[in-house]
Design a protein around this motif. Structure first.
Motif, PDB file in Angstrom:
ATOM      1  N   VAL A  77       0.826  -1.207  -0.099  1.00 23.13           N
ATOM      2  CA  VAL A  77      -0.007   0.050  -0.122  1.00 23.13           C
ATOM      3  C   VAL A  77       0.759   1.391  -0.006  1.00 23.13           C
ATOM      4  CG1 VAL A  77      -1.669   1.441   1.531  1.00 23.13           C
ATOM      5  CG2 VAL A  77      -1.878  -1.167   1.089  1.00 23.13           C
ATOM      6  N   ALA A  78       1.911   1.316   0.932  1.00 24.45           N
ATOM      7  CA  ALA A  78       2.676   2.371   1.084  1.00 24.45           C
ATOM      8  C   ALA A  78       3.583   2.708  -0.466  1.00 24.45           C
ATOM      9  CB  ALA A  78       3.792   2.234   2.015  1.00 24.45           C
ATOM     10  N   THR A  79       3.845   1.634  -0.983  1.00 27.65           N
ATOM     11  CA  THR A  79       4.460   1.622  -2.377  1.00 27.65           C
ATOM     12  C   THR A  79       3.638   2.362  -3.275  1.00 27.65           C
ATOM     13  OG1 THR A  79       6.121  -0.236  -1.897  1.00 27.65           O
ATOM     14  CG2 THR A  79       5.813   0.494  -4.268  1.00 27.65           C
ATOM     15  N   ARG A  80       2.346   1.905  -3.446  1.00 19.46           N
ATOM     16  CA  ARG A  80       1.431   2.301  -4.391  1.00 19.46           C
ATOM     17  C   ARG A  80       1.102   3.648  -4.176  1.00 19.46           C
ATOM     18  NH1 ARG A  80       3.093  -1.125  -6.773  1.00 19.46           N
ATOM     19  NH2 ARG A  80       2.383  -3.133  -7.499  1.00 19.46           N
ATOM     20  N   LYS A  81       1.175   4.405  -2.858  1.00 15.32           N
ATOM     21  CA  LYS A  81       1.121   5.744  -2.479  1.00 15.32           C
ATOM     22  C   LYS A  81       1.998   6.612  -2.802  1.00 15.32           C
ATOM     23  CE  LYS A  81      -2.708   4.881   0.778  1.00 15.32           C
ATOM     24  NZ  LYS A  81      -3.207   4.926   2.488  1.00 15.32           N
ATOM     25  N   GLY A  82       3.121   5.889  -3.073  1.00 14.76           N
ATOM     26  CA  GLY A  82       4.474   6.655  -3.139  1.00 14.76           C
ATOM     27  C   GLY A  82       4.983   7.269  -1.770  1.00 14.76           C
ATOM     28  N   GLU A  83       4.678   6.376  -0.688  1.00 20.41           N
ATOM     29  CA  GLU A  83       5.196   6.968   0.565  1.00 20.41           C
ATOM     30  C   GLU A  83       6.640   6.766   0.754  1.00 20.41           C
ATOM     31  OE1 GLU A  83       2.698   5.214   3.563  1.00 20.41           O
ATOM     32  OE2 GLU A  83       0.868   6.142   2.859  1.00 20.41           O
ATOM     33  N   VAL A 265      19.081 -10.356  -3.064  1.00 19.35           N
ATOM     34  CA  VAL A 265      18.410 -11.420  -2.800  1.00 19.35           C
ATOM     35  C   VAL A 265      17.387 -10.944  -1.707  1.00 19.35           C
ATOM     36  CG1 VAL A 265      18.452 -13.733  -1.713  1.00 19.35           C
ATOM     37  CG2 VAL A 265      20.461 -12.680  -3.073  1.00 19.35           C
ATOM     38  N   ILE A 266      16.303 -11.360  -2.045  1.00 17.73           N
ATOM     39  CA  ILE A 266      14.878 -11.108  -1.345  1.00 17.73           C
ATOM     40  C   ILE A 266      13.974 -12.357  -0.949  1.00 17.73           C
ATOM     41  CG2 ILE A 266      14.678  -8.786  -2.019  1.00 17.73           C
ATOM     42  CD1 ILE A 266      12.544  -9.517  -4.054  1.00 17.73           C
ATOM     43  N   HIS A 267      13.198 -12.515  -0.065  1.00 16.33           N
ATOM     44  CA  HIS A 267      12.219 -13.355   0.081  1.00 16.33           C
ATOM     45  C   HIS A 267      11.162 -13.449  -1.071  1.00 16.33           C
ATOM     46  CE1 HIS A 267       9.113 -15.866   1.694  1.00 16.33           C
ATOM     47  NE2 HIS A 267       9.942 -16.325   2.635  1.00 16.33           N
ATOM     48  N   ARG A 268      10.607 -14.553  -1.404  1.00 21.23           N
ATOM     49  CA  ARG A 268       9.724 -14.573  -2.842  1.00 21.23           C
ATOM     50  C   ARG A 268       8.538 -13.755  -2.380  1.00 21.23           C
ATOM     51  NH1 ARG A 268      10.647 -17.211  -6.947  1.00 21.23           N
ATOM     52  NH2 ARG A 268      12.259 -18.632  -7.110  1.00 21.23           N
ATOM     53  N   ASN A 269       8.187 -13.303  -1.339  1.00 20.33           N
ATOM     54  CA  ASN A 269       6.844 -12.602  -0.840  1.00 20.33           C
ATOM     55  C   ASN A 269       7.045 -11.144  -0.782  1.00 20.33           C
ATOM     56  OD1 ASN A 269       5.410 -14.930  -0.689  1.00 20.33           O
ATOM     57  ND2 ASN A 269       5.662 -15.217   1.310  1.00 20.33           N
ATOM     58  N   PHE A 270       8.316 -10.660  -1.009  1.00 20.56           N
ATOM     59  CA  PHE A 270       8.786  -9.280  -0.862  1.00 20.56           C
ATOM     60  C   PHE A 270       8.083  -8.582  -1.858  1.00 20.56           C
ATOM     61  CE2 PHE A 270      11.757  -5.765  -1.310  1.00 20.56           C
ATOM     62  CZ  PHE A 270      11.937  -5.353  -0.057  1.00 20.56           C
ATOM     63  N   VAL A 271       7.569  -7.367  -1.512  1.00 17.63           N
ATOM     64  CA  VAL A 271       6.764  -6.347  -2.489  1.00 17.63           C
ATOM     65  C   VAL A 271       7.525  -5.055  -2.811  1.00 17.63           C
ATOM     66  CG1 VAL A 271       4.814  -7.796  -2.285  1.00 17.63           C
ATOM     67  CG2 VAL A 271       5.213  -5.734  -0.809  1.00 17.63           C
ATOM     68  N   ARG A 272       8.557  -4.722  -2.164  1.00  6.48           N
ATOM     69  CA  ARG A 272       9.028  -3.416  -2.106  1.00  6.48           C
ATOM     70  C   ARG A 272       9.789  -2.962  -3.304  1.00  6.48           C
ATOM     71  NH1 ARG A 272      11.267  -2.299   3.834  1.00  6.48           N
ATOM     72  NH2 ARG A 272      11.176  -0.145   3.274  1.00  6.48           N
ATOM     73  N   GLU A 273       9.034  -3.088  -4.467  1.00  7.65           N
ATOM     74  CA  GLU A 273       9.686  -2.803  -5.540  1.00  7.65           C
ATOM     75  C   GLU A 273      10.460  -1.487  -5.684  1.00  7.65           C
ATOM     76  OE1 GLU A 273       7.303  -2.174  -9.575  1.00  7.65           O
ATOM     77  OE2 GLU A 273       7.404  -4.305  -9.269  1.00  7.65           O
ATOM     78  N   ARG A 274      10.024  -0.458  -5.213  1.00  4.48           N
ATOM     79  CA  ARG A 274      10.409   0.870  -5.243  1.00  4.48           C
ATOM     80  C   ARG A 274      11.829   0.742  -4.529  1.00  4.48           C
ATOM     81  NH1 ARG A 274       9.223   5.598  -1.878  1.00  4.48           N
ATOM     82  NH2 ARG A 274      10.304   7.346  -2.548  1.00  4.48           N
ATOM     83  N   LEU A 275      11.920   0.209  -3.526  1.00  9.36           N
ATOM     84  CA  LEU A 275      13.095  -0.055  -2.723  1.00  9.36           C
ATOM     85  C   LEU A 275      13.996  -0.564  -3.503  1.00  9.36           C
ATOM     86  CD1 LEU A 275      15.157   0.020  -0.154  1.00  9.36           C
ATOM     87  CD2 LEU A 275      13.919  -1.939   0.621  1.00  9.36           C
ATOM     88  N   LEU A 276      13.889  -1.848  -4.142  1.00  9.98           N
ATOM     89  CA  LEU A 276      14.693  -2.543  -4.786  1.00  9.98           C
ATOM     90  C   LEU A 276      15.395  -1.614  -5.885  1.00  9.98           C
ATOM     91  CD1 LEU A 276      13.102  -5.944  -5.201  1.00  9.98           C
ATOM     92  CD2 LEU A 276      15.059  -5.271  -3.756  1.00  9.98           C
ATOM     93  N   ASN A 277      14.577  -0.847  -6.724  1.00  8.48           N
ATOM     94  CA  ASN A 277      15.162  -0.033  -7.749  1.00  8.48           C
ATOM     95  C   ASN A 277      15.952   1.080  -7.281  1.00  8.48           C
ATOM     96  OD1 ASN A 277      13.994  -0.805 -10.629  1.00  8.48           O
ATOM     97  ND2 ASN A 277      12.405  -1.091  -9.267  1.00  8.48           N
ATOM     98  N   ILE A 278      15.541   1.615  -6.160  1.00 11.09           N
ATOM     99  CA  ILE A 278      16.647   2.660  -5.299  1.00 11.09           C
ATOM    100  C   ILE A 278      17.842   1.827  -5.113  1.00 11.09           C
ATOM    101  CG2 ILE A 278      16.936   3.905  -3.323  1.00 11.09           C
ATOM    102  CD1 ILE A 278      13.951   4.629  -3.282  1.00 11.09           C
ATOM    103  N   LEU A 279      17.919   0.915  -4.400  1.00 13.79           N
ATOM    104  CA  LEU A 279      19.011   0.002  -4.316  1.00 13.79           C
ATOM    105  C   LEU A 279      19.879  -0.075  -5.429  1.00 13.79           C
ATOM    106  CD1 LEU A 279      18.087  -2.394  -1.100  1.00 13.79           C
ATOM    107  CD2 LEU A 279      19.198   0.055  -1.202  1.00 13.79           C
ATOM    108  N   ALA A 280      19.365  -0.705  -6.386  1.00 10.16           N
ATOM    109  CA  ALA A 280      20.142  -0.938  -7.717  1.00 10.16           C
ATOM    110  C   ALA A 280      20.450   0.464  -8.475  1.00 10.16           C
ATOM    111  CB  ALA A 280      18.908  -1.619  -8.718  1.00 10.16           C
ATOM    112  N   ASP A 281      19.726   1.416  -8.402  1.00  9.53           N
ATOM    113  CA  ASP A 281      20.280   2.650  -8.693  1.00  9.53           C
ATOM    114  C   ASP A 281      21.533   2.996  -8.117  1.00  9.53           C
ATOM    115  OD1 ASP A 281      18.479   2.930 -10.730  1.00  9.53           O
ATOM    116  OD2 ASP A 281      17.024   4.293  -9.674  1.00  9.53           O
ATOM    117  N   ALA A 282      21.477   2.698  -6.906  1.00 12.94           N
ATOM    118  CA  ALA A 282      22.529   3.304  -5.883  1.00 12.94           C
ATOM    119  C   ALA A 282      23.879   2.439  -6.330  1.00 12.94           C
ATOM    120  CB  ALA A 282      22.713   2.859  -4.314  1.00 12.94           C
TER     121      ALA A 282
END
Length: 303
Positions: A77-83, A265-282
């Motif tokens: 929910v937080a990701t979809r809201k851009g929080e 590496v994440i758990h298969r139920n992980f949903v924080r897509e925005r976070l992963l892209n931030i870390l990848a950009d870093a």
């Protein structure tokens, strides 16, 4: 459920209560209430530190999964809201941390000050266990990890090279044949390179090895070679950190050219897509473009 998991984590009622922000009496009474409702004893309080009963361990494992799934719904929910991303717990191995972590912290501070990064540097087994339990959000590891509960997102690939003492017989060779490396003259950081890489002769033959350095840093491994002779395998990204005189001791490996893949590496139920892209950009801002997985340069991470 949170209180039960906290007691299992700390094995101490007062510390568990403090971590949950409640009084010890409140935590204790609610844990007992759950035990009463389930008609089962979750913790053996006659022992110190307090520990779960056999059935309690099974219950706690289920509760961890329930809490993890609940947290993922909130994150979705937080990701979809851009929080704001908030707190992130990152696990990282010692053979990756020196090259990524300092600059990653600087990048996040400048570009995403809302992220509070908690980093744990540990061995692979410990990190995987924490990912499974949901104690870590994401990890940066050499793959494969061979765990069906976890998802690997390749980020970059780097060569493995030989750091050779000037006193070693193989020092004057321009290139070293990977399959012909001497077994009796190597200092091994086993966890870093052997589990999934049979190209090195010493991975399948322990006889004659000087020592197996089970945990620690590449820097320490290099100092061991400088003091004792022989050679060691080091990652490509460590070479720029060496002194000029030490860089002369680095040799390319060929036939085959050994590499290692580093992945988020994440758990298969992980949903924080925005976070992963931030870390990848870093990481993309740190790692040479030639080492990055090509797909990462063209597409964002999509779960």
């Amino acid at each position: 459920m949170e209180y039960v998991v906290a007691v299992d984590k700390y094995r101490h009622l007062a510390k568990a209560a403090e971590s949950c922000g409640v009084s010890q009496s409140t935590l204790s009474s609610l844990v007992q209430k759950l035990e009463f409702e389930l008609d089962v004893t979750i913790f053996d309080r006659s022992k110190y530190p307090v520990r779960p009963t056999p059935v309690g361990e099974e219950i706690i494992n289920r509760l961890r999964k329930v809490l993890f799934s609940t947290a993922q719904v909130k994150e979705l929910v937080a990701t979809r809201k851009g929080e704001a991303v908030g707190t992130v717990s990152l696990g990282i191995i010692s053979t990756v941390a020196p090259y990524i972590l300092p600059k990653m912290l600087k990048y996040l501070s400048a570009n995403h000050p809302d992220i509070r990064l908690h980093v744990e540097e540990a061995r692979v087994a410990a990190i995987i266990s924490q990912l499974e339990r949901g104690d870590l959000d994401v990890a940066l590891l050499a793959t494969p990890v061979n765990n069906s509960e976890l998802l690997e997102i390749p980020i970059y690939k780097e060569r493995l090279m030989a750091y050779v003492s000037p006193e070693a017989d193989i020092h004057d060779e321009s290139e070293l044949q990977t399959g012909m490396l001497p077994v009796n003259d190597v200092w091994v950081l086993r966890e870093g390179y052997c589990p999934a890489r049979g190209a090195f002769p010493f991975c399948n033959n322990n006889s004659g090895q000087r020592a197996i350095y089970e945990a620690g840093s590449v820097e320490t491994l290099i100092k061991i070679v400088d003091e004792n002779g022989g050679y060691a395998i080091i990652p490509e990204l460590h070479v720029p950190l060496l002194r000029k005189c030490q860089q002369a001791n680095v040799h390319n490996l060929v036939n085959p050219e050994p590499t290692r893949e580093i992945a988020l590496v994440i758990h298969r139920n992980f949903v924080r897509e925005r976070l992963l892209n931030i870390l990848a950009d870093a990481i993309k801002s740190i790692i040479p473009a030639t080492m990055l997985i090509p797909r990462l340069n063209r597409f964002p991470i999509v779960l």
